[in-house]
Structures are given as structure tokens and as C-alpha cells.
Design a protein around this motif. Structure first.
Motif, mmCIF file in Angstrom:
data_model
loop_
_atom_site.group_PDB
_atom_site.id
_atom_site.type_symbol
_atom_site.label_atom_id
_atom_site.label_comp_id
_atom_site.label_asym_id
_atom_site.label_seq_id
_atom_site.Cartn_x
_atom_site.Cartn_y
_atom_site.Cartn_z
ATOM 1 N N GLY A 159 49.832 36.379 36.102
ATOM 2 C CA GLY A 159 49.678 35.048 35.177
ATOM 3 C C GLY A 159 48.459 34.340 35.390
ATOM 4 N N TYR A 160 49.224 33.628 36.422
ATOM 5 C CA TYR A 160 48.155 33.209 37.317
ATOM 6 C C TYR A 160 46.982 33.902 38.119
ATOM 7 N N PHE A 161 47.653 34.932 38.398
ATOM 8 C CA PHE A 161 46.525 35.538 38.991
ATOM 9 C C PHE A 161 45.480 36.070 38.039
ATOM 10 N N GLN A 162 45.670 36.631 36.900
ATOM 11 C CA GLN A 162 44.957 36.416 35.797
ATOM 12 C C GLN A 162 43.945 35.920 35.122
ATOM 13 N N GLU A 163 44.708 33.788 35.293
ATOM 14 C CA GLU A 163 43.540 33.253 34.790
ATOM 15 C C GLU A 163 42.902 32.592 35.561
ATOM 16 N N LEU A 164 42.746 33.055 36.543
ATOM 17 C CA LEU A 164 41.634 33.306 38.200
ATOM 18 C C LEU A 164 41.344 33.851 38.071
ATOM 19 N N ILE A 165 41.685 35.154 37.616
ATOM 20 C CA ILE A 165 40.144 36.778 37.226
ATOM 21 C C ILE A 165 39.417 36.320 36.092
ATOM 22 N N GLU A 166 39.705 35.536 35.410
ATOM 23 C CA GLU A 166 39.604 35.515 33.761
ATOM 24 C C GLU A 166 38.611 34.240 34.633
ATOM 25 N N ARG A 167 38.225 33.237 35.313
ATOM 26 C CA ARG A 167 37.522 31.985 35.132
ATOM 27 C C ARG A 167 36.179 32.819 36.124
ATOM 28 N N GLY A 168 36.827 33.556 37.240
ATOM 29 C CA GLY A 168 35.736 34.392 38.203
ATOM 30 C C GLY A 168 35.709 34.047 39.560
ATOM 31 N N PHE A 169 37.142 33.233 39.465
ATOM 32 C CA PHE A 169 37.267 33.092 41.589
ATOM 33 C C PHE A 169 37.351 33.333 42.353
ATOM 34 N N ILE A 170 38.221 35.381 41.630
ATOM 35 C CA ILE A 170 38.502 36.192 42.098
ATOM 36 C C ILE A 170 38.634 37.274 41.524
ATOM 37 N N LYS A 171 38.232 38.471 42.423
ATOM 38 C CA LYS A 171 37.903 40.156 42.046
ATOM 39 C C LYS A 171 39.169 40.951 43.195
ATOM 40 N N GLN A 172 38.959 41.605 42.481
ATOM 41 C CA GLN A 172 40.264 42.443 42.612
ATOM 42 C C GLN A 172 39.541 43.615 42.942
ATOM 43 N N GLU A 200 28.585 41.780 52.807
ATOM 44 C CA GLU A 200 27.226 41.507 53.157
ATOM 45 C C GLU A 200 26.232 40.867 51.869
ATOM 46 N N LYS A 201 26.851 40.835 50.935
ATOM 47 C CA LYS A 201 26.172 41.083 49.543
ATOM 48 C C LYS A 201 26.473 39.428 49.272
ATOM 49 N N PRO A 202 25.388 38.615 48.473
ATOM 50 C CA PRO A 202 25.238 37.592 48.395
ATOM 51 C C PRO A 202 26.799 37.284 47.266
ATOM 52 N N ALA A 203 27.075 35.877 48.015
ATOM 53 C CA ALA A 203 27.975 35.516 46.977
ATOM 54 C C ALA A 203 27.728 35.501 44.854
ATOM 55 N N THR A 204 28.297 35.676 44.610
ATOM 56 C CA THR A 204 28.938 35.400 43.168
ATOM 57 C C THR A 204 28.283 34.793 42.435
ATOM 58 N N LYS A 205 29.645 33.900 42.919
ATOM 59 C CA LYS A 205 29.682 32.221 42.053
ATOM 60 C C LYS A 205 30.254 32.904 40.499
ATOM 61 N N GLU A 206 30.634 34.239 40.243
ATOM 62 C CA GLU A 206 30.898 33.410 38.766
ATOM 63 C C GLU A 206 31.770 32.654 38.070
ATOM 64 N N PHE A 207 32.362 32.192 38.578
ATOM 65 C CA PHE A 207 33.325 30.683 37.698
ATOM 66 C C PHE A 207 32.420 29.815 37.499
ATOM 67 N N MET A 208 31.218 29.713 38.075
ATOM 68 C CA MET A 208 30.398 28.620 37.652
ATOM 69 C C MET A 208 29.962 29.375 36.020
ATOM 70 N N ARG A 209 29.591 29.978 36.396
ATOM 71 C CA ARG A 209 29.533 30.480 34.794
ATOM 72 C C ARG A 209 30.423 30.677 33.461
ATOM 73 N N TRP A 210 31.127 30.427 33.848
ATOM 74 C CA TRP A 210 32.426 30.473 33.280
ATOM 75 C C TRP A 210 32.562 28.751 31.956
ATOM 76 N N ARG A 211 32.374 29.234 30.998
ATOM 77 C CA ARG A 211 32.071 27.799 30.012
ATOM 78 C C ARG A 211 33.609 28.054 29.106
ATOM 79 N N LYS A 212 34.031 26.907 28.243
ATOM 80 C CA LYS A 212 35.224 26.824 27.865
ATOM 81 C C LYS A 212 35.023 27.575 26.104
ATOM 82 N N LYS A 213 35.852 28.013 25.838
ATOM 83 C CA LYS A 213 35.345 28.476 24.293
ATOM 84 C C LYS A 213 36.197 27.927 23.521
#
Length: 128
Positions: free
Chosen positions: A76-89, A115-128
């Protein structure tokens, strides 16, 4: 203008550390995390050495051992980090050629991946 050489190995006497910037800690996604996924993220970031993003391993059992929790709760901890965009598998767990299991490969979205730029997906995450 000369380019500075980046060293593959740390210099003698240097202390390794995990850096968490203020802009990162102030993001909505980080503030919404519970303490256990935050601790897991820090353990994942410890595995990142500046050159191996997307190539480091951390299994659920090893992560549970590092956080001192039961191995069934770490998923569940891994899943929470994936959903918020902190990590990718970057690679799914699988059996290797000799039949020995290989754990997932992970990537941090705050750093560049292959060598691809950082996506920083967590910065686009918003609370629903």
C-alpha cells in the motif's frame, strides 16, 4: 568555459546524505502522504546515487525490513507513492533466467531518467 568533471565515486571522507528540497516538501502531494510512505520514499532515495535512476531495486520484503513493518502492509505504501507521482516502476518483478525472482526496478520522478528530463508528476497531483 570548461565543464567540471562529475565523479562516479564519492571522494574519501565525504558524507552521503538524502536531500529533500523545500519546494519538494511543500508540494501538496508530499503533505498529503502518511508517515510510512514518506519513510519508504526516503529509503528509495537512499538507493539513488545520481546516475542509476530507473535501475535500482527494492523488493517489498526488503522495504518492509527497512521500515520495520509487516511485508503485507508495504504494498500500500508503494501504491500511494505511485498514485501521487513520486515513483515509477520501470521494470515489473519477474523470474530471472535461473528461476530466481527479481524484484521491481524503480525510478524517482524528481530526477532525470535515462537522460530524459525529470517529469515531477507529483507537482501536478491535486487532492480530490
Amino acid at each position: 568555459m570548461t565543464r567540471r568533471k562529475t565523479y562516479k565515486y564519492p571522494k574519501k571522507g565525504s558524507v552521503q546524505h538524502v536531500r529533500l528540497d523545500h519546494w519538494f516538501l511543500d508540494s501538496d502531494a508530499w503533505r498529503s502522504l502518511s508517515p510510512a510512505p514518506r519513510a519508504l520514499y526516503i529509503e528509495l532515495k537512499k538507493l539513488y546515487n545520481g546516475h542509476n535512476n530507473g535501475e535500482f531495486f527494492l523488493s517489498h520484503r526488503e522495504g518492509a525490513r527497512l521500515l520495520n513493518v509487516h511485508r503485507n502492509s508495504i504494498g500500500g505504501y508503494f501504491q500511494e507513492l505511485i498514485e501521487r507521482g513520486f515513483i515509477k516502476q520501470t521494470q515489473m518483478p519477474h523470474l530471472g533466467p535461473s528461476g530466481i525472482g527479481r524484484s521491481s526496478k524503480w525510478a524517482l520522478t524528481e530526477a532525470k531518467i535515462n537522460e530524459k528530463p525529470a517529469t515531477k508528476e507529483f507537482m501536478r497531483w491535486r487532492k480530490k
